[in-house]
Design a protein around this motif. Structure first.
Motif, PDB file in Angstrom:
ATOM      1  N   ARG A 195      14.560  -0.327  -2.399  1.00 32.64           N
ATOM      2  CA  ARG A 195      13.451  -0.307  -1.435  1.00 32.64           C
ATOM      3  C   ARG A 195      12.406   0.674  -1.926  1.00 32.64           C
ATOM      4  O   ARG A 195      12.698   1.847  -2.170  1.00 32.64           O
ATOM      5  N   ILE A 196      11.187   0.165  -2.130  1.00 36.21           N
ATOM      6  CA  ILE A 196      10.048   1.011  -2.470  1.00 36.21           C
ATOM      7  C   ILE A 196       8.941   0.659  -1.484  1.00 36.21           C
ATOM      8  O   ILE A 196       8.648  -0.500  -1.261  1.00 36.21           O
ATOM      9  N   GLY A 197       8.383   1.684  -0.855  1.00 31.35           N
ATOM     10  CA  GLY A 197       7.414   1.443   0.211  1.00 31.35           C
ATOM     11  C   GLY A 197       8.096   0.650   1.309  1.00 31.35           C
ATOM     12  O   GLY A 197       9.202   0.951   1.722  1.00 31.35           O
ATOM     13  N   GLY A 198       7.463  -0.410   1.769  1.00 30.22           N
ATOM     14  CA  GLY A 198       8.052  -1.280   2.784  1.00 30.22           C
ATOM     15  C   GLY A 198       8.641  -2.544   2.179  1.00 30.22           C
ATOM     16  O   GLY A 198       8.865  -3.517   2.897  1.00 30.22           O
ATOM     17  N   THR A 199       8.882  -2.552   0.877  1.00 27.50           N
ATOM     18  CA  THR A 199       9.336  -3.754   0.176  1.00 27.50           C
ATOM     19  C   THR A 199      10.749  -3.579  -0.357  1.00 27.50           C
ATOM     20  O   THR A 199      11.077  -2.539  -0.929  1.00 27.50           O
ATOM     21  N   THR A 200      11.570  -4.611  -0.165  1.00 28.51           N
ATOM     22  CA  THR A 200      12.944  -4.609  -0.663  1.00 28.51           C
ATOM     23  C   THR A 200      13.063  -5.609  -1.803  1.00 28.51           C
ATOM     24  O   THR A 200      12.573  -6.733  -1.699  1.00 28.51           O
ATOM     25  N   LEU A 201      13.727  -5.182  -2.880  1.00 27.11           N
ATOM     26  CA  LEU A 201      13.934  -6.042  -4.049  1.00 27.11           C
ATOM     27  C   LEU A 201      15.424  -6.151  -4.313  1.00 27.11           C
ATOM     28  O   LEU A 201      16.135  -5.141  -4.253  1.00 27.11           O
ATOM     29  N   SER A 233       0.814  -1.223   0.000  1.00 26.62           N
ATOM     30  CA  SER A 233       0.000   0.000   0.000  1.00 26.62           C
ATOM     31  C   SER A 233       0.845   1.270   0.000  1.00 26.62           C
ATOM     32  O   SER A 233       0.350   2.338  -0.337  1.00 26.62           O
ATOM     33  N   ALA A 234       2.124   1.175   0.357  1.00 24.72           N
ATOM     34  CA  ALA A 234       3.001   2.341   0.367  1.00 24.72           C
ATOM     35  C   ALA A 234       3.718   2.532  -0.972  1.00 24.72           C
ATOM     36  O   ALA A 234       4.549   3.422  -1.118  1.00 24.72           O
TER      37      ALA A 234
END
Length: 167
Positions: A156-162, A108-109
């Motif tokens: 890192r985008i929003g609370g997600t790390t790739l 959602s972020a």
């Protein structure tokens, strides 16, 4: 002959578990890469005055933009999508929460169209698309606007790390 996990990540012959997606099993390249096309669910409206529900059908999206040669992939490292990977191809690859993106991040972020990862001549360039929460590279606390990526960089985008893997 190289060994690949079920998601297509290349593995060392001695490995039983893929270090990128933490899954077991492997496949050989001949049986790998099935070209799974994207689909969309469409609804045909019911005839007017008819109490019947609208008919649903799955439509193959064959007319999408042509994809370039495989250049690498990104693997989601945390959250509900941990272990999901997305192929990155030469040309433009979009990242965001909108299902039409090449890299779909269900967070959602994350903005609908959050960032673009462009690949040309085996060079990766990450550009933030004026997202609400910014795009971050590796451990930097400062958001980026545009940066060249290297193998094993963390986005890192929003609370997600790739994690970025380049071929």
């Amino acid at each position: 002959m190289p060994k690949f996990c079920n998601n297509g990540h290349q593995m060392e012959d001695s490995w039983d578990t893929c270090p990128y997606c933490q899954r077991t099993g492997f496949q050989n390249p001949a049986g790998a890469a099935s070209n799974l096309a994207k689909t969309r669910l469409e609804f045909d409206p019911a005839p007017s005055g008819s109490p019947a529900a609208a008919a649903r059908k799955t439509v193959l999206l064959a007319g999408g933009r042509p994809k370039g040669e495989l250049a690498g992939w990104v693997v989601i490292m945390d959250g509900d999508q941990k272990g999901e990977d997305f192929r990155i191809r030469e040309g433009q690859n979009s990242l965001g929460s909108n299902p039409e993106n090449d890299v779909l991040v269900k967070d959602s972020a994350v903005s609908g169209k959050h960032a673009v990862l462009r690949c040309r001549d085996k060079k990766f360039l990450l550009t933030d698309l004026d997202s609400s929460n910014g795009t971050f590279l590796n451990e930097s606390p400062d958001p980026i606007s545009m940066e060249e990526l290297h193998d094993n960089d963390m986005i890192r985008i929003g609370g997600t790390t790739l994690k970025v893997k380049m071929l």
